[in-house]
Enzyme design. Sequence first.
Site, PDB file in Angstrom:
ATOM      1  N   ARG A 164      25.473  51.553-111.195  1.00 50.14           N
ATOM      2  CA  ARG A 164      26.667  52.210-111.740  1.00 50.14           C
ATOM      3  C   ARG A 164      27.867  52.047-110.807  1.00 50.14           C
ATOM      4  O   ARG A 164      29.009  52.052-111.238  1.00 50.14           O
ATOM      5  CB  ARG A 164      26.379  53.696-112.001  1.00 50.14           C
ATOM      6  CG  ARG A 164      25.461  53.908-113.205  1.00 50.14           C
ATOM      7  CD  ARG A 164      25.417  55.357-113.616  1.00 50.14           C
ATOM      8  NE  ARG A 164      24.687  56.175-112.665  1.00 50.14           N
ATOM      9  CZ  ARG A 164      23.398  56.474-112.769  1.00 50.14           C
ATOM     10  NH1 ARG A 164      22.693  56.035-113.782  1.00 50.14           N
ATOM     11  NH2 ARG A 164      22.808  57.224-111.853  1.00 50.14           N
ATOM     12  N   SER A 222       9.008  54.352-112.365  1.00 54.33           N
ATOM     13  CA  SER A 222       9.658  55.485-113.036  1.00 54.33           C
ATOM     14  C   SER A 222       8.716  56.302-113.902  1.00 54.33           C
ATOM     15  O   SER A 222       9.032  56.626-115.038  1.00 54.33           O
ATOM     16  CB  SER A 222      10.775  54.967-113.963  1.00 54.33           C
ATOM     17  OG  SER A 222      11.978  54.951-113.289  1.00 54.33           O
ATOM     18  N   CYS A 275       4.847  64.220-111.830  1.00 54.41           N
ATOM     19  CA  CYS A 275       4.713  65.674-111.955  1.00 54.41           C
ATOM     20  C   CYS A 275       4.018  66.057-113.265  1.00 54.41           C
ATOM     21  O   CYS A 275       3.504  67.170-113.396  1.00 54.41           O
ATOM     22  CB  CYS A 275       6.087  66.342-111.891  1.00 54.41           C
ATOM     23  SG  CYS A 275       7.035  65.820-110.464  1.00 54.41           S
ATOM     24  N   ILE A 318      19.502  49.518 -93.012  1.00 48.81           N
ATOM     25  CA  ILE A 318      18.248  49.979 -93.647  1.00 48.81           C
ATOM     26  C   ILE A 318      18.339  51.492 -93.826  1.00 48.81           C
ATOM     27  O   ILE A 318      18.560  52.234 -92.857  1.00 48.81           O
ATOM     28  CB  ILE A 318      17.000  49.601 -92.821  1.00 48.81           C
ATOM     29  CG1 ILE A 318      16.952  48.081 -92.612  1.00 48.81           C
ATOM     30  CG2 ILE A 318      15.740  50.092 -93.525  1.00 48.81           C
ATOM     31  CD1 ILE A 318      15.722  47.590 -91.874  1.00 48.81           C
TER      32      ILE A 318
END
Length: 821
Positions: A22, A39, A43, A280
């Site tokens: 984005r 992705s 949970c 990094i």
Amino acid sequence: MAKYLIVGGVAAGMSAAARLRRLDETAEIIVFERGEYVSYANCGLPYYIGDEIKERERLIVQTPEAFKELMGVEVRTGNEVLALRPEAKSIKVKDLLTGREYDEAYDKLLLAPGGSPVKPTLPGSDHPAIHTLWTIPDTDKIRAMVDEGKVKTALVVGAGFIGLEMAENLHARGIKVTVVEMANQAMNVVDYEIAAMVHREVAIHGVDLQLEDGVSEFTPGANGGVIARLTSGKSVEADLVLLSIGVKPNTAFIADSGIELGKRGHILVDDSLRTNQQDIFAAGDAIEVMHPLTQKKTAIPLAGPANKQGRIAADNMHGAMPHTYKGTMGTAIAKVFDLTIGMTGASEKLCLAHEIPFDSVIIHPNDFAGYYPGAMKMCLKLLFSPDTRRVLGAQGTGYSGVDKRIDVIATAIKGNMTVDDLTEIEHAYAPPYSSAKDPVNMAGFAAQNILDGLVKTVKWTDIDSADPSEVFLLDVRTPAECATGMMPGAVNVPLANLRQRLDEIPRDKKIILYCRVGLLSYPASRVLTANGFENAFNLSGGYETWHVATTRHKASETATVQQTEQKVIPMMQTTSEAPTKIVEVNACGLQCPGPVMRLKKEMDVLLPGEALSITASDPGFYSDAPAWARSTGNLVREISVQKGIVKAVIEKAGQLPQAAPAAAGNDKTIIVFSGNLDKVIAAFIIANGALSMGRKVTLFFTFWGLNALRKPGKVKGLRKNIIEKAFGWMMPHGSRKLPLSNMSMGGMGGKMIRGIMQHHNVPALEDMMAMAIEGGANLVACQMSMDLMGIRKEELIDGVQIGGVAAYLEASEHSDNNLFI
Ligand code: FAD
């Protein structure tokens, strides 16, 4: 064109990838993920195993293909990053499918490799029935075993968030679950009295939570299962074992890269999430974060922080709009069966460990206006600084509304607010949502009262450690409320009479006042203070907190409630016609025999055909209510339990076809009240005689009679307070120590009788008791007497049930001989 590489394709990694895109439409962005999926909703994994989430696809939030299409980000699944070369600004990758190894150069690199479950190196821990849960393939394996019907019993090792969520979800699939936890409490991040409510909740649902115990080895069991030997010497056999004992960071692959790691292998970053190596960055479970309250580095593996760090790391990698990460204070929440448990900021344990000055208060407010139907009590513990008045932390449990309060307090901590600010938080209010004074305001008021010197408080643990000769325990509830249980040694002076009865309160002792939750005892302490009592202290959280924290919650004692969950409603009598009227009564908060007394009182005024719908928060009511209805010839329309509340609908018999009154049988019931050896022997001689004639026998042990059922030795780890301990010392430890009713002669009489019995080949009392149990006698220990005398289930010999008076009365209905000994 900038080139960004990201290691790890779940929470932090994918959040960063999306944000980078984005921010920079032209950049080349590649995500490396060694697993098959990116992705995914880790949970949600326990809930898929429990079939609460039914479709597997719903766990996969994003696929590599869709991500490429929508975001123009290349995701290489099945590609493991093996090493970093910061000096060359490249990483070494292995394609796990083909085995090909290759280098990939970067301008900026994000490390988001997360963590993995800790697997102990215990003997036998490589058994195929032993699992951990972290990924989709882990989930598939466990769910397949459950779906195939192979799992009847499960052992969960570790009573943290994932362990308890799995216990709930395995239980939901009809599996008998045992949880073993090394600490003395579940959910180690909260304080003991808050965890105690979780202990009660899992016990109510029939999950056996064994605290202060650990697994020492696994050996193969029957039918592909495992036997876990515990350090206590016990063993648990299970078809499936789930290890959930902690998480370690996945940072082995960067060990030689020069990136600085913490003591436990987490990546160290600055507040821009930069490592010590140029270009990094790192985010997520693999990093150490700053705890804003301790100002020390720690690891807090949670999805919220990981996602937000991913976004901030992306901002800083891009560079146009840099942001700093201000730390993680461990705001977390979990559902354990019907109970919510949430926390934010510092706990008492954390404050003690880091020497942060703190004070605390516990309140039990309703989630919304008490007069609006469905209001439920919650428990909120607030920690605050006595110096700066700043809010330090909060913990909460309850059946509704806990999440909102924890989130508000988390926001207050983030904004450096004080308890005074909490009193003024302007919340949205209408009766179904809150009260005019929200629980958050109430917590602020309570803390403010302490800081302003209006009240002095003590904690439930102070009762335990108090010297009874120096303390006066004052219960200011009404006598009816006291009938539901009092602290041993407490004196009842109701608040309404307190001003007239001040001369009964000693002035030379520390006075600890309590009521159910602290609401009456606070004004009572003001009365005492105004009348010159300088040593009056209010018990924070009241009787409720003390009671739940000092009770050992055991699944075996609440098995009937577990049955209700499974919709087994035993011995229900029904009629086809609906009651002509249903009167609703809320007896929540009353303990045995309170709800039964209330039930009787309300039923007395009903007409035949009318019904009473009564709710109670005492789990024993589930068996007491039907027993009472049966013994009084009334009809049980419904008995159920939900969110900890037992509901019984009982119809007054008469107009509708009468249930056949319980025919008096030839069973025998014996109330053993006495703790004298000769009387207990007499009870068992009669019991065994009746059993030998084929009669059913129920022995109901109450008051001193309970001593006959005590185990000989001292049972450790019961967390008794000083008065209960004193009671325990004074009373005989089991049948061998019972005195004679006459000619006891300092214990000599008992020994002589035992000798004479042996001489005449009469079995010893202990043998008679064993014979009676073996012969099917029902030995019932009176719960209320146990509470009064501070006797715990663990102290009683095996084969004894704990019961209420209704259970005994029902047995006596079928009896033609009822003895009081
Ligand atoms: P991860 O999500 O673990 O992702 C790291 C990824 O990096 C992994 O897929 C891994 O395969 C990959 N990887 C590692 N090393 C390499 C390498 N060398 N090369 C390539 N790829 C690599 N948190 C909450 O806040 N609330 C909850 O209710 C909650 N419930 C949970 C329930 C379960 C069952 C589990 C397992 C976790 C739960 N969590 C919860 C924790 C939460 O999921 C984690 O905190 C979060 O996923 C961490 O995100 P991450 O991106 O740092 O790491």
